[in-house]
Motif scaffolding. Sequence first.
Motif, PDB file in Angstrom:
ATOM      1  N   THR A 212     -18.977   5.878  -4.802  1.00 47.53           N
ATOM      2  CA  THR A 212     -20.125   6.798  -4.844  1.00 47.53           C
ATOM      3  C   THR A 212     -21.230   6.377  -3.889  1.00 47.53           C
ATOM      4  O   THR A 212     -22.036   7.205  -3.482  1.00 47.53           O
ATOM      5  N   GLY A 213     -21.292   5.090  -3.558  1.00 45.45           N
ATOM      6  CA  GLY A 213     -22.385   4.589  -2.734  1.00 45.45           C
ATOM      7  C   GLY A 213     -23.708   4.563  -3.488  1.00 45.45           C
ATOM      8  O   GLY A 213     -24.746   4.245  -2.915  1.00 45.45           O
ATOM      9  N   LYS A 214     -23.664   4.891  -4.764  1.00 43.37           N
ATOM     10  CA  LYS A 214     -24.892   4.973  -5.574  1.00 43.37           C
ATOM     11  C   LYS A 214     -24.795   4.156  -6.858  1.00 43.37           C
ATOM     12  O   LYS A 214     -25.618   4.306  -7.746  1.00 43.37           O
ATOM     13  N   ARG A 215     -23.737   3.361  -6.974  1.00 42.28           N
ATOM     14  CA  ARG A 215     -23.522   2.495  -8.150  1.00 42.28           C
ATOM     15  C   ARG A 215     -23.380   3.312  -9.442  1.00 42.28           C
ATOM     16  O   ARG A 215     -23.862   2.925 -10.489  1.00 42.28           O
ATOM     17  N   ILE A 216     -22.691   4.446  -9.343  1.00 40.24           N
ATOM     18  CA  ILE A 216     -22.492   5.325 -10.496  1.00 40.24           C
ATOM     19  C   ILE A 216     -21.077   5.121 -11.040  1.00 40.24           C
ATOM     20  O   ILE A 216     -20.103   5.153 -10.295  1.00 40.24           O
ATOM     21  N   SER A 217     -20.996   4.929 -12.341  1.00 42.83           N
ATOM     22  CA  SER A 217     -19.711   4.756 -13.005  1.00 42.83           C
ATOM     23  C   SER A 217     -19.014   6.112 -13.137  1.00 42.83           C
ATOM     24  O   SER A 217     -19.633   7.096 -13.536  1.00 42.83           O
ATOM     25  N   LEU A 218     -17.731   6.153 -12.798  1.00 45.82           N
ATOM     26  CA  LEU A 218     -16.938   7.374 -12.923  1.00 45.82           C
ATOM     27  C   LEU A 218     -15.782   7.142 -13.887  1.00 45.82           C
ATOM     28  O   LEU A 218     -15.235   6.039 -13.955  1.00 45.82           O
ATOM     29  N   GLU A 219     -15.396   8.178 -14.575  1.00 45.52           N
ATOM     30  CA  GLU A 219     -14.198   8.134 -15.413  1.00 45.52           C
ATOM     31  C   GLU A 219     -13.012   7.876 -14.482  1.00 45.52           C
ATOM     32  O   GLU A 219     -13.019   8.277 -13.324  1.00 45.52           O
ATOM     33  N   THR A 220     -11.992   7.212 -14.971  1.00 44.97           N
ATOM     34  CA  THR A 220     -10.879   6.750 -14.132  1.00 44.97           C
ATOM     35  C   THR A 220     -10.270   7.851 -13.264  1.00 44.97           C
ATOM     36  O   THR A 220     -10.145   7.687 -12.046  1.00 44.97           O
TER      37      THR A 220
ATOM     38  N   THR B 293     -11.431  10.765 -12.481  1.00 43.51           N
ATOM     39  CA  THR B 293     -12.441  11.290 -11.559  1.00 43.51           C
ATOM     40  C   THR B 293     -12.567  10.352 -10.368  1.00 43.51           C
ATOM     41  O   THR B 293     -12.631  10.788  -9.214  1.00 43.51           O
ATOM     42  N   ALA B 294     -12.588   9.053 -10.638  1.00 44.03           N
ATOM     43  CA  ALA B 294     -12.683   8.052  -9.568  1.00 44.03           C
ATOM     44  C   ALA B 294     -11.476   8.135  -8.638  1.00 44.03           C
ATOM     45  O   ALA B 294     -11.627   8.060  -7.416  1.00 44.03           O
ATOM     46  N   ILE B 295     -10.297   8.311  -9.189  1.00 37.41           N
ATOM     47  CA  ILE B 295      -9.086   8.403  -8.368  1.00 37.41           C
ATOM     48  C   ILE B 295      -9.215   9.558  -7.376  1.00 37.41           C
ATOM     49  O   ILE B 295      -8.948   9.399  -6.186  1.00 37.41           O
ATOM     50  N   GLY B 296      -9.640  10.716  -7.862  1.00 39.56           N
ATOM     51  CA  GLY B 296      -9.819  11.865  -6.983  1.00 39.56           C
ATOM     52  C   GLY B 296     -10.896  11.619  -5.946  1.00 39.56           C
ATOM     53  O   GLY B 296     -10.724  11.929  -4.765  1.00 39.56           O
ATOM     54  N   ALA B 297     -12.016  11.036  -6.378  1.00 42.05           N
ATOM     55  CA  ALA B 297     -13.123  10.778  -5.450  1.00 42.05           C
ATOM     56  C   ALA B 297     -12.716   9.786  -4.357  1.00 42.05           C
ATOM     57  O   ALA B 297     -13.061   9.971  -3.185  1.00 42.05           O
ATOM     58  N   ILE B 298     -11.991   8.769  -4.722  1.00 44.65           N
ATOM     59  CA  ILE B 298     -11.550   7.760  -3.744  1.00 44.65           C
ATOM     60  C   ILE B 298     -10.682   8.414  -2.668  1.00 44.65           C
ATOM     61  O   ILE B 298     -10.926   8.261  -1.478  1.00 44.65           O
ATOM     62  N   ALA B 299      -9.670   9.141  -3.126  1.00 45.05           N
ATOM     63  CA  ALA B 299      -8.742   9.758  -2.170  1.00 45.05           C
ATOM     64  C   ALA B 299      -9.448  10.778  -1.271  1.00 45.05           C
ATOM     65  O   ALA B 299      -9.270  10.760  -0.049  1.00 45.05           O
ATOM     66  N   VAL B 300     -10.253  11.642  -1.861  1.00 47.04           N
ATOM     67  CA  VAL B 300     -10.913  12.692  -1.083  1.00 47.04           C
ATOM     68  C   VAL B 300     -11.910  12.097  -0.093  1.00 47.04           C
ATOM     69  O   VAL B 300     -11.945  12.492   1.073  1.00 47.04           O
ATOM     70  N   ARG B 301     -12.705  11.154  -0.547  1.00 43.56           N
ATOM     71  CA  ARG B 301     -13.740  10.602   0.349  1.00 43.56           C
ATOM     72  C   ARG B 301     -13.118   9.865   1.537  1.00 43.56           C
ATOM     73  O   ARG B 301     -13.517  10.060   2.684  1.00 43.56           O
ATOM     74  N   ILE B 302     -12.138   9.038   1.268  1.00 48.94           N
ATOM     75  CA  ILE B 302     -11.512   8.280   2.359  1.00 48.94           C
ATOM     76  C   ILE B 302     -10.746   9.215   3.297  1.00 48.94           C
ATOM     77  O   ILE B 302     -10.854   9.106   4.519  1.00 48.94           O
ATOM     78  N   ALA B 303      -9.987  10.158   2.733  1.00 49.39           N
ATOM     79  CA  ALA B 303      -9.242  11.104   3.573  1.00 49.39           C
ATOM     80  C   ALA B 303     -10.191  11.937   4.431  1.00 49.39           C
ATOM     81  O   ALA B 303      -9.900  12.203   5.605  1.00 49.39           O
ATOM     82  N   THR B 304     -11.323  12.336   3.869  1.00 49.92           N
ATOM     83  CA  THR B 304     -12.305  13.123   4.624  1.00 49.92           C
ATOM     84  C   THR B 304     -12.889  12.311   5.767  1.00 49.92           C
ATOM     85  O   THR B 304     -13.021  12.809   6.888  1.00 49.92           O
ATOM     86  N   TYR B 305     -13.253  11.071   5.501  1.00 49.19           N
ATOM     87  CA  TYR B 305     -13.755  10.199   6.574  1.00 49.19           C
ATOM     88  C   TYR B 305     -12.698  10.011   7.663  1.00 49.19           C
ATOM     89  O   TYR B 305     -13.009  10.076   8.849  1.00 49.19           O
TER      90      TYR B 305
END
Length: 184
Positions: free
Chosen positions: A150-158, A160-172
């Motif tokens: 998140t870059g904001k030190r926000i805790s995510l449900e597992t 949700t985190a999996i989706g965020a990790i993949a999408v953010r890195i793939a987008t970059y």
Amino acid sequence: MPMLTLALYNTYDVRRLHEAHIRAIARSAPIAYAYSFHLALIGFPLEGNPIEVAREVSEHTTIGEGGKYLVELARSNRFHLLDFPKRGFPPQFGTPVATTRKPSGEKEITPLELAERVLNGERFLLLIGLGRHGLPKETFKLARHHMDITGKRISLETCTAIGAIAVRIATYMEALTWRGGKKR
């Protein structure tokens, strides 16, 4: 093709497979498949080779078109079953990265830095804790890097985190590849 692996680290129950295990696997597979990641399970109470396990899990879920994407990952050698690390993670998966909202300063890597390094040929094993307590402390020590998606030190449900990790890195990675409207 760069190798990025989403690695679900089981801290839930190592003796018996639970519905929570199956749901996490089933939810992770379409994400890994859609964004060209590998999927690894670490310390799960499963027996058999990846194809057998994928078929077994698929029989118990409607997620991801009834487990279709997990089977596809297994068929393309992108689904892996790993034991808990004793002295480290298998080197073929690359550099271990603990995903956390509390990265250690000297070990922190941003998603953008990771994407740049993947495009330069590095491999990464992105460790995601499955269970109430996240990754064990020993895993943070074994991991060369820590990453807060998140870059904001926000805790995510597992999941949700999996989706965020993949999408953010793939987008970059896509943005870095197509800088200035031209493929790099």
